[in-house]
Design an enzyme around this catalytic site. Structure first.
Site, short mmCIF file in Angstrom:
data_model
loop_
_atom_site.label_atom_id
_atom_site.label_comp_id
_atom_site.label_asym_id
_atom_site.label_seq_id
_atom_site.Cartn_x
_atom_site.Cartn_y
_atom_site.Cartn_z
N LYS A 110 28.94 -12.78 -17.12
CA LYS A 110 27.57 -13.45 -17.40
C LYS A 110 27.85 -14.88 -16.89
O LYS A 110 26.37 -15.28 -17.16
CB LYS A 110 28.26 -14.20 -19.07
CG LYS A 110 28.15 -13.14 -20.18
CD LYS A 110 27.92 -12.92 -21.48
CE LYS A 110 27.29 -11.80 -22.53
NZ LYS A 110 27.35 -11.59 -23.94
N LYS A 194 27.39 0.10 -18.00
CA LYS A 194 27.30 0.29 -19.27
C LYS A 194 26.16 0.39 -19.55
O LYS A 194 25.36 -1.22 -19.64
CB LYS A 194 28.32 -0.08 -20.06
CG LYS A 194 28.06 -1.75 -20.50
CD LYS A 194 29.30 -1.92 -21.54
CE LYS A 194 28.49 -3.52 -22.10
NZ LYS A 194 28.98 -4.31 -23.16
N LYS A 197 22.11 -4.41 -24.05
CA LYS A 197 20.80 -5.01 -24.84
C LYS A 197 20.07 -5.61 -23.46
O LYS A 197 18.73 -6.22 -23.67
CB LYS A 197 20.76 -5.73 -26.03
CG LYS A 197 21.68 -6.24 -26.00
CD LYS A 197 22.50 -6.59 -27.15
CE LYS A 197 23.17 -7.36 -27.29
NZ LYS A 197 24.74 -7.52 -28.70
#
Ligand code: ATP
Ligand code: LTN
Length: 329
Positions: A110, A194, A197
């Site tokens: 992140k 993976k 979203k």
């Protein structure tokens, strides 16, 4: 067993979240005591619009109820409605070496993605998650594979708190599905990554998505060279991912699905995956549509959930305050 899990309010729930975590959470409700939380405090670690957060939180409650979370069986609540989470997180912060947080994969990923906003919350995220969990003294925390590290830190912090101040906390286990049972559903476009979203929409399928869009997305999913429908994640990641999805949705073993489509080739297999998804997701979509018009009912469920969650969390927090040695009045 007592179970706790959480989901962030932002972004649409995709079949990765659903097959990897939430479908099991629905199943666990019948024979366990479950606490399910919408993690709105965690959502603040990446930029959010204040005027959209409440709506997103309500919308996530709609989604969870639509997939079968049953407020008669489980406590469904919003993280920011239980102030003990941030209070315990502060205490746990003082027991957490900085180096352990800097090593977390999610933090590293992140902070790369949000270079302009590497805030302290992003680093501290797992400590708040540990507080979320420990307050409810759960036995198990069902999560996707990407969250195992955070549950391990939670166990470590429980141990450290107990050793430093006296035993209160349980060391909960991460309950993770096996690979072929959906621990990691992969991106439709890059099946080595993976499904997430926060990636472009053609890489994931929302569980309430339009039927035409589901068809289109599956049809354009990346497949591998060759034409056999065979499960081999290393050599055929694309087809293996679709096999996993089919197997989980149909509740049939991968081997059986493989056999069914062995000689059929990619295109008919993909068509069958899309049709299966569409028919299984249809009832969830109609449930969602109904719930969206029942805002009073939704707020009442969350109010009751907050009450039940607060009762458990405040009891643990009171005990923690005493152990830490804060002045009692
Ligand atoms: P994303 O990576 O899709 O942006 P997330 O992991 O940040 O989502 P949540 O929506 O809070 O955040 O995830 C809810 C649950 O779904 C977690 O237990 C997580 O481990 C699981 N999960 C997320 N993506 C996948 C995936 N591709 N396969 C299996 N489980 C997943
Ligand atoms: N970090 C999790 C969401 C989450 C959670 C939790 C999961 C917040 N608090 C407590 C399990 C238990 C995620 O990003 N998926």
């Amino acid at each position: 067993m007592r179970i706790l899990s959480g989901i962030q309010p932002t972004g649409e729930m995709h079949i990765g979240n659903y097959l990897g975590a939430w479908k099991r959470l629905v199943e666990l409700q019948t024979s366990n005591e479950c606490f399910y939380m919408i993690a709105d405090l965690h959502a603040l670690t990446v930029p959010q619009k204040a005027n959209e957060l409440a709506q997103a939180t309500l919308q996530k409650a709609v989604e969870l109820l639509s997939i079968g979370i049953d407020p008669e069986h489980s406590t469904l609540f919003v993280q920011s409605h239980v102030s003990a989470h941030t209070e315990l997180a502060w205490i746990l912060n003082t027991l957490t070496p900085l180096g352990e947080l800097e090593r977390m994969t999610q933090f590293k990923e992140k902070s790369k993605k949000y270079r302009a906003n590497i805030n302290a919350g992003l680093l501290d995220y797992p400590v708040l998650q540990a507080a979320d969990i420990l307050l409810y003294l759960p036995d198990g925390v069902p999560v996707g594979k990407d969250q195992i590290q955070h549950v391990e830190l939670t166990r470590e912090l429980a141990k450290r708190f107990n050793a430093t101040y006296g035993a209160i906390f349980k060391e909960p286990k991460a309950l993770v599905a096996k690979e072929e049972e959906g621990a990691k559903i992969m991106s439709l476009k890059d099946p080595k990554k993976k499904m997430s979203k926060s990636d472009p929409p053609d890489t994931w399928i929302g569980i309430f998505e339009d039927e035409g869009i589901i068809k289109r997305k599956i049809a354009s999913a990346t497949t591998d060279s060759g034409k056999d429908v065979a499960y081999n994640p290393a050599k055929k990641p694309g087809i293996s991912n679709l096999l996993t999805i089919y197997s989980l949705v149909a509740e049939q073993p991968i081997r059986a699905v493989e056999k069914k489509f062995q000689k059929k080739g990619y295109a008919p297999f993909k068509k069958a995956v899309a049709e299966l998804l569409i028919s299984k997701l249809r009832p969830l979509r109609s449930e969602k549509k109904q719930l969206e018009s029942r805002e009073v009912y939704l707020r009442e469920i969350l109010r009751q959930g907050a009450k039940k969650a607060n009762a458990v969390a405040s009891r643990t927090m009171e005990e923690a305050r005493r152990k830490v040695g804060f002045l009692q009045i």
